[in-house]
Design an enzyme around this catalytic site. Structure first.
Site, PDB file in Angstrom:
ATOM      1  N   ASP A 139      23.086  59.813  42.564  1.00 20.59           N
ATOM      2  CA  ASP A 139      24.540  59.642  42.628  1.00 20.59           C
ATOM      3  C   ASP A 139      24.853  58.157  42.720  1.00 20.59           C
ATOM      4  OD1 ASP A 139      25.093  62.383  42.587  1.00 20.59           O
ATOM      5  OD2 ASP A 139      24.860  62.550  44.760  1.00 20.59           O
ATOM      6  N   ASP A 158      28.366  65.676  37.920  1.00 22.60           N
ATOM      7  CA  ASP A 158      29.325  66.329  38.813  1.00 22.60           C
ATOM      8  C   ASP A 158      30.733  66.307  38.203  1.00 22.60           C
ATOM      9  OD1 ASP A 158      27.285  66.665  40.735  1.00 22.60           O
ATOM     10  OD2 ASP A 158      27.678  64.679  41.561  1.00 22.60           O
TER      11      ASP A 158
END
Length: 203
Positions: A139, A158
């Protein structure tokens, strides 16, 4: 004397058959684009953000900060990393099953975004450290704060998943069906052949 064919029967079937390959191709293409963009951004994040302080952008609205996440949002379920690949595989299987009757282009885009995002994070789970099926997701995007103080740190996989789900909800609310039809008044699908053909061509 044979009965005359119903109105629209001559044109409905060819359009019906053409729609599914087109929708499936759009689903696959959307998924591949989402997956490739996710892989590229993760590669760039690992190459340029490793060992660096968070990079502040847009006056602090966005921060780029490399984080390896073993769980879901806010590291929920970090002690059970192996569960997430199984959930993702189930989602991929569900999308493949949905593609068997898919004839709507908007639904193809929605499912393609979900599929591409799911595969992006699945590849992290399978191939990244610390091991197969327990890998940590890369991330790198944080909003309003550098360390996910206000919103979970996320990646483009995401984002693809969220956009696909939001689009699916909007399609459901507007009555667009995965087979290219549209729910009519009273919540019932239209049964008029000409209307069904027109709806599929629009979808």
């Amino acid at each position: 004397m044979s009965a005359a064919p119903s109105a629209g029967s001559g044109s409905d079937e060819p359009a019906h058959r053409r729609a599914r390959p087109r929708a499936v191709a759009i689903l696959v293409g959307t998924a591949l684009v989402a997956l490739l963009i996710d892989l590229l951004t993760k590669h760039l994040a690992l190459a340029h953000l490793t060992g660096r302080e968070p990079l502040r952008l847009l006056g602090g609205f966005i921060y780029l900060n490399l984080i390896r996440n073993s769980g879901a949002a806010w590291s929920i379920g970090s002690d059970h990393t192996w569960v997430f690949p199984l959930i993702t595989i189930a989602v991929v299987g569900w999308i493949v099953w949905m593609a068997l009757r898919l004839r709507s282009v908007p639904w193809a885009i929605s499912l393609g975004l979900v599929l591409g995002g799911a595969l992006g994070n699945l590849m992290d789970r399978i191939f990244r450290a610390p091991g197969h099926f327990v890998g940590h997701v890369v991330d790198m995007i944080s909003v309003f704060g550098p360390f996910g103080e206000y919103f979970p740190v996320f990646n483009l996989a995401d984002s693809s998943l969220v956009c696909g789900v939001v689009l699916a909800v909007l399609l459901e609310l507007t009555g667009r069906q995965r087979d290219g039809g549209r729910v009519g008044r009273g919540g019932r699908p239209s049964t008029d052949p000409a209307t069904i053909t027109e709806q599929r061509e629009r979808a």
